[in-house]
Write a protein that holds these residues in place. Structure first.
Motif, PDB file in Angstrom:
ATOM      1  N   GLU A 152       0.826  -1.216   0.000  1.00 37.20           N
ATOM      2  CA  GLU A 152       0.000   0.000   0.000  1.00 37.20           C
ATOM      3  C   GLU A 152       0.854   1.257   0.000  1.00 37.20           C
ATOM      4  O   GLU A 152       0.593   2.200  -0.763  1.00 37.20           O
ATOM      5  CB  GLU A 152      -0.913  -0.020   1.216  1.00 37.20           C
ATOM      6  N   GLN A 211       0.607   3.742  -3.258  1.00 39.06           N
ATOM      7  CA  GLN A 211      -0.192   4.936  -2.999  1.00 39.06           C
ATOM      8  C   GLN A 211       0.356   6.208  -3.649  1.00 39.06           C
ATOM      9  O   GLN A 211      -0.438   7.034  -4.132  1.00 39.06           O
ATOM     10  CB  GLN A 211      -0.348   5.144  -1.490  1.00 39.06           C
ATOM     11  N   SER A 228      -7.586   6.744  -3.211  1.00 39.80           N
ATOM     12  CA  SER A 228      -6.995   5.541  -2.634  1.00 39.80           C
ATOM     13  C   SER A 228      -6.575   4.582  -3.737  1.00 39.80           C
ATOM     14  O   SER A 228      -7.249   4.475  -4.773  1.00 39.80           O
ATOM     15  CB  SER A 228      -7.989   4.845  -1.700  1.00 39.80           C
TER      16      SER A 228
END
Length: 393
Positions: free
Chosen positions: A117, A121, A128
């Motif tokens: 993540e 990101q 998101s």
């Protein structure tokens, strides 16, 4: 195969590799998650939150030194398992392995997902990141680490070294940016530290929760007990690695938290495992009286508070959440741990054997290039002999 020879791991790693291994296991995604939790449960008291990080470092050092005692008393891989088996019997050691089997897998999966993540990101600054790329990257990371580990420990050393350097670089940049902003003396950056202790003080339960959040970032400090059989001179190497890494990590964590508070406002940065820690501390005290000649990294009289304080903190981490905020998932955790008895009683206690189980075990050992080493009775007796010789001087 020469049946006259024992099967044991080679002791090929020294102080440098042990230090790197410990850094990689301690510094993880916790430092990017825990600061918000520590600040939240310390009632946004900036000064108190920094003190809690220092307290967590002290508690982690005591816990790690207790783990060092286990690794030195049983200088073999999987020392914690043999320790629990010797102190409490095979049933408790089996339940410990049963818990680790699932907890370790879940922890590895969660760490891989968090890393994926944070990696993806930045490519999605306005929204998101989608789940599919994160899951694919996390799965690729797990496969990479799994394949390298199955090839051998030395094959994964370069990945460990690269991970250590990358973590140090990232945290160094964060710390440096915060120090630069503080030195420039801008009002909005300095005012958060001018009245650091003016906020309200938390309740006892909140303070325990804040400590728990901080200890999460330090988790992994006792990992050297799992590779004690591969370390050169574990009696000296394990304590030296611990006393090098924990103070270094503490300084880095404090600088990182100062940097977070310098750049962001407090509002913007907003286990069950302790059961086995309690049992470990009880076992350490038990062996100190029953087997005083076992080798240890320090004098027993000097280090007596270490297991006592660690056991008290672990009991608080177990009992305080149960009293202040009881939930059904605590019952589920207990049932999960005890469910290991469903496998222990028939397959270990009564030694029930399934058809083809031994063939499957042999195939998996060949596939993953693993083998159970001959248990460390000789190693322990050798360590006891060394301890007696040292006692004469």
């Amino acid at each position: 195969m020469d049946t006259g020879k024992t099967i044991q791991l080679k002791r090929v790693f020294g102080y440098g590799w042990g230090t790197s291994f410990l850094i990689v296991n301690v510094i993880g995604t916790g430092i990017f998650v825990a600061p918000g939790g520590v600040l939240k449960y310390s009632c946004m008291n900036v000064g108190l939150s920094l003190c809690i990080w220092a307290v967590c470092a002290l508690l982690t050092t005591m816990d790690a030194l207790c783990s060092a005692e286990i690794g030195i008393s049983f200088p073999c891989s999987g020392a914690h398992y043999y320790f629990l088996k010797r102190c409490f019997g095979s049933s408790v050691s089996f339940l410990s392995l049963w818990t680790t089997l699932f907890v370790a897998a879940g922890l590895a999966a969660s760490q891989a997902l968090l890393l994926a993540e944070h990696t993806i990101q930045p490519f999605y600054p306005s929204c998101s990141a989608p789940q599919l790329p994160k899951q694919c990257l996390a799965l690729a990371l797990l496969w990479l680490v799994g394949i390298l580990n199955s090839r051998g420990v030395k094959e994964v050393t370069w990945l460990q070294t690269a991970g250590t350097a990358l973590k140090a670089l990232i945290l160094g940049l964060i710390s440096l940016s915060g120090l630069v902003l503080l030195l420039r003396g801008r009002k909005e950056n300095v005012q958060r530290f001018q009245k650091a202790f003016d906020a309200e003080l938390p309740e006892a339960s909140q303070f325990i929760q804040a400590v728990f959040q901080g200890l999460f970032a330090y988790s992994g400090a006792g990992c050297l007990t799992f590779i004690a059989g591969e370390l050169k001179k574990p009696r000296k190497t394990i304590p030296k690695c611990i006393l090098t890494v924990i103070p270094l990590v503490t300084v880095v964590y404090l600088l990182v938290n100062i940097s977070y508070l310098t750049v962001l406002t407090p509002r913007e940065i907003l286990s069950s495992v302790s059961i086995w820690s309690v049992l470990s501390m009880i076992g350490i005290l038990k062996l100190r009286f029953q087997e005083p000649n076992l080798p240890r990294p320090y004098k027993v009289k000097v280090s007596l508070p270490f297991p006592l304080v660690t056991m008290a903190i672990s009991l608080c981490l177990v009992l305080v959440p149960l009293v202040t905020s009881p939930h059904m998932h605590y019952i589920y955790v207990c049932l999960f741990i005890l469910s290991g008895l469903l496998f222990y009683v028939p397959f270990v206690y009564f030694k029930l054997k399934l058809v083809g189980f031994e063939k499957m075990t042999c195939y998996l050992q060949l596939l993953f290039n693993i083998c159970i080493p001959d248990v460390s009775d000789e190693q322990v007796s050798e360590a006891q002999t060394v301890s007696k010789k040292l006692a004469k001087f």
